[in-house]
Write an enzyme that holds these catalytic residues in place. Structure first.
Site, mmCIF file in Angstrom:
data_model
loop_
_atom_site.group_PDB
_atom_site.id
_atom_site.type_symbol
_atom_site.label_atom_id
_atom_site.label_comp_id
_atom_site.label_asym_id
_atom_site.label_seq_id
_atom_site.Cartn_x
_atom_site.Cartn_y
_atom_site.Cartn_z
ATOM 1 N N ARG A 61 0.942 -1.115 0.052
ATOM 2 C CA ARG A 61 0.148 -0.060 -0.056
ATOM 3 C C ARG A 61 1.010 1.284 -0.013
ATOM 4 O O ARG A 61 0.480 2.387 -0.552
ATOM 5 C CB ARG A 61 -0.959 0.066 1.291
ATOM 6 C CG ARG A 61 -2.009 1.243 1.240
ATOM 7 C CD ARG A 61 -2.863 1.120 2.474
ATOM 8 N NE ARG A 61 -2.022 1.227 3.645
ATOM 9 C CZ ARG A 61 -2.386 0.420 4.798
ATOM 10 N NH1 ARG A 61 -3.033 -0.464 4.877
ATOM 11 N NH2 ARG A 61 -1.481 0.980 5.906
ATOM 12 N N TYR A 114 -14.786 21.209 -10.636
ATOM 13 C CA TYR A 114 -15.016 19.917 -11.128
ATOM 14 C C TYR A 114 -16.290 19.604 -10.347
ATOM 15 O O TYR A 114 -16.393 19.684 -9.138
ATOM 16 C CB TYR A 114 -14.114 18.912 -11.049
ATOM 17 C CG TYR A 114 -14.394 17.591 -11.492
ATOM 18 C CD1 TYR A 114 -14.727 17.120 -12.813
ATOM 19 C CD2 TYR A 114 -14.053 16.629 -10.522
ATOM 20 C CE1 TYR A 114 -15.000 16.011 -13.056
ATOM 21 C CE2 TYR A 114 -14.426 15.176 -10.744
ATOM 22 C CZ TYR A 114 -14.807 14.769 -12.006
ATOM 23 O OH TYR A 114 -14.977 13.474 -12.427
ATOM 24 N N ASP A 186 -6.135 22.321 -8.844
ATOM 25 C CA ASP A 186 -6.542 21.144 -9.785
ATOM 26 C C ASP A 186 -5.983 21.474 -10.986
ATOM 27 O O ASP A 186 -6.484 22.327 -11.620
ATOM 28 C CB ASP A 186 -7.877 20.974 -10.030
ATOM 29 C CG ASP A 186 -8.257 19.548 -10.665
ATOM 30 O OD1 ASP A 186 -7.569 19.302 -11.439
ATOM 31 O OD2 ASP A 186 -9.284 18.918 -10.301
ATOM 32 N N LYS A 211 -7.028 11.448 -17.233
ATOM 33 C CA LYS A 211 -7.285 12.196 -18.494
ATOM 34 C C LYS A 211 -5.929 12.068 -19.265
ATOM 35 O O LYS A 211 -5.788 11.116 -19.879
ATOM 36 C CB LYS A 211 -7.697 13.712 -17.942
ATOM 37 C CG LYS A 211 -8.581 13.965 -17.087
ATOM 38 C CD LYS A 211 -10.039 13.163 -17.756
ATOM 39 C CE LYS A 211 -11.338 13.248 -16.488
ATOM 40 N NZ LYS A 211 -11.616 14.263 -15.551
HETATM 41 C C1 LIG Z 1 -12.072 14.242 -14.415
HETATM 42 C C2 LIG Z 1 -11.526 15.262 -13.440
HETATM 43 C C3 LIG Z 1 -11.347 14.797 -12.176
HETATM 44 C C4 LIG Z 1 -11.506 13.538 -11.591
HETATM 45 O O1 LIG Z 1 -10.725 12.255 -12.038
HETATM 46 P P1 LIG Z 1 -11.318 11.070 -11.974
HETATM 47 O O2 LIG Z 1 -10.262 10.115 -12.235
HETATM 48 O O3 LIG Z 1 -12.405 10.826 -13.008
HETATM 49 O O4 LIG Z 1 -12.023 10.775 -10.667
HETATM 50 C C5 LIG Z 1 -10.900 15.713 -11.280
HETATM 51 N N1 LIG Z 1 -10.811 16.906 -11.498
HETATM 52 C C6 LIG Z 1 -10.759 17.461 -12.949
HETATM 53 C C7 LIG Z 1 -10.631 18.645 -13.375
HETATM 54 C C8 LIG Z 1 -11.333 16.630 -13.735
HETATM 55 O O5 LIG Z 1 -11.706 16.852 -15.152
#
Ligand SMILES: *Cc1c(COP(=O)(O)O)cnc(C)c1O
Length: 394
Positions: A61, A114, A186, A211
């Site tokens: 972990r 988000y 973010d 992403k």
């Molecule tokens: C998609 C996204 C997230 C969350 O990511 P996941 O892997 O889908 O949980 C967080 N912040 C932003 C800006 C996003 O576009």
């Protein structure tokens, strides 16, 4: 725990770094890539080692050579002190927030955040006695007016999810530092290659690696990178919350990294071309892409970012639901679905009105978020043009 044979000195550009970070072939019998280590238990050879935990790996972990490789690579690209990996981007957001807040705190979160981040604040942090105020993403240094004696942190996301407002991160960072607040960013839209929030004054940079880093729509993964002053808090949160991604997903993050720069270059060029093409269409009321001079945050984008990714929005002139469905339902190359950052092109309708609290969305027509994938742009234009024709005759 750096790989000792890592050839990615800081004297090379990020474009070259993504190829070399997090792998040490000489330590892997010459094989180019760091392998997938699957594991929970790590054996200790002696009682003394067990008691002092003085060996590089102690439990699956906490770390494996695979997770270490990706953490090290992201730390270097973000320009941070430490990185933790999580099982999704949302887990990266929630872990990062939980690293800093305590009961009785107040936090400032951008209204353009988000939506699941917003839900985490409204549904879970509120239960823990943490109050959230959403602020206008364009607030800049005036965020000082919203700070209360119990404000703990500021959360930025630039450009904003769906609506793409650009935030003046350096101005907000100046206030955060003066008031001794943590600043979390973010950074998913830009990836660490197109923006470095830590260099602009943030303490934490978050990636939904799902992403662009993974880049192929085949894994969920998140990263959180801290600067030196925030790293102890982040490490403690990881230890307490037990966050860790799967081995395969971690590997897919490392693999995606190798082509991140070439993919982003193509996403950027194609998305800008598609944005300009859409801007000229009669069906479109406005296009929202920070890389276009028409965007109100264009100057901030130019100052703080070294490029644009493939995600932007466009607002249609008012049309019926039937006409919108005629446009969306039969697209051949654009898929309709959540997430983005993979090689494929996507489009999804959105409506910020129901959830925004600090800012108003006044556009009359339906809004669409586009992700421009690696397709040939002429093919993409033909797909959308056919959709507009269907929309016109619906
Ligand atoms: C998609 C996204 C997230 C969350 O990511 P996941 O892997 O889908 O949980 C967080 N912040 C932003 C800006 C996003 O576009």
């Amino acid at each position: 725990m750096a790989n000792s044979n890592d050839k990615s000195g800081s004297d090379v550009t990020p474009q070259t770094k993504v190829l070399h970070l997090g792998r040490a072939p000489a330590e892997q019998h010459g094989f180019v890539n760091t392998p997938v280590y699957r594991g929970s238990t790590v054996l200790y050879p002696t009682l003394e080692k067990l008691k002092t935990r003085t060996q590089p790996y102690t439990y699956g972990r906490r770390a494996t050579p695979t997770t270490n490789a990706l953490e090290q690579a992201i730390t270097e690209l973000e320009g941070g002190a430490t990185t933790i990996l999580t099982s999704s981007g949302l887990a990266a957001v929630s872990t990062a927030l939980l690293a800093f807040v305590q009961s009785g705190d107040h936090i400032l979160v951008t209204d353009s955040v988000y939506q699941p981040t917003r839900a985490f604040c409204d549904k879970l942090l509120s239960r823990l006695g943490v109050e959230t105020t959403y602020y206008d993403p364009m607030i800049g240094g005036k965020i000082a007016d919203l700070i209360k004696p119990n404000t703990r942190l500021i959360f930025v996301e630039s450009p904003g999810s769906q609506t793409f407002e650009m935030q003046d991160l350096p101005a907000i960072a100046q206030i955060a530092r003066a008031k001794d607040l943590w600043l979390l960013a973010d950074n998913t839209w830009a990836s660490p290659l197109l923006c470095n929030p830590l260099k602009l004054g943030a303490d934490i940079s978050i990636q939904a690696a799902t992403k662009y880093i993974v880049g192929h729509a085949d894994a969920m993964l998140g990263t959180v990178t801290a600067n030196a002053r925030a790293s102890r808090h982040l490490d403690n949160a990881k230890e307490a919350l037990g966050t860790c991604p799967g081995s395969e997903e971690t590997y897919l993050g490392l693999r995606g990294l190798r082509t991140l720069d070439v993919r982003l270059q193509r996403h950027m060029v194609s998305a800008l071309e598609m944005a300009r093409w859409l801007e000229a269409r009669v069906e479109i009321a406005r296009v929202i892409h920070p890389g276009l001079p028409s965007h109100p945050g264009h100057a901030i984008w130019k100052r703080d970012f070294s490029g644009a990714s493939g995600l932007f929005a466009a607002v249609l002139k008012p049309v019926s639901e039937t006409a919108l469905a005629a446009f969306l339902d039969h697209l051949k190359l654009f898929g309709m679905g959540y997430s983005w950052g993979g090689y494929e092109s996507l489009v999804i309708p959105f409506d910020p009105v129901p959830y925004r609290t600090a800012t108003k969305w006044t556009d009359a027509g339906p809004a669409l978020r586009f992700h421009i994938g690696l397709d040939n742009v002429d093919d993409l234009k033909a797909d959308l043009a056919a959709g507009f024709a269907r929309m016109g005759s619906a």
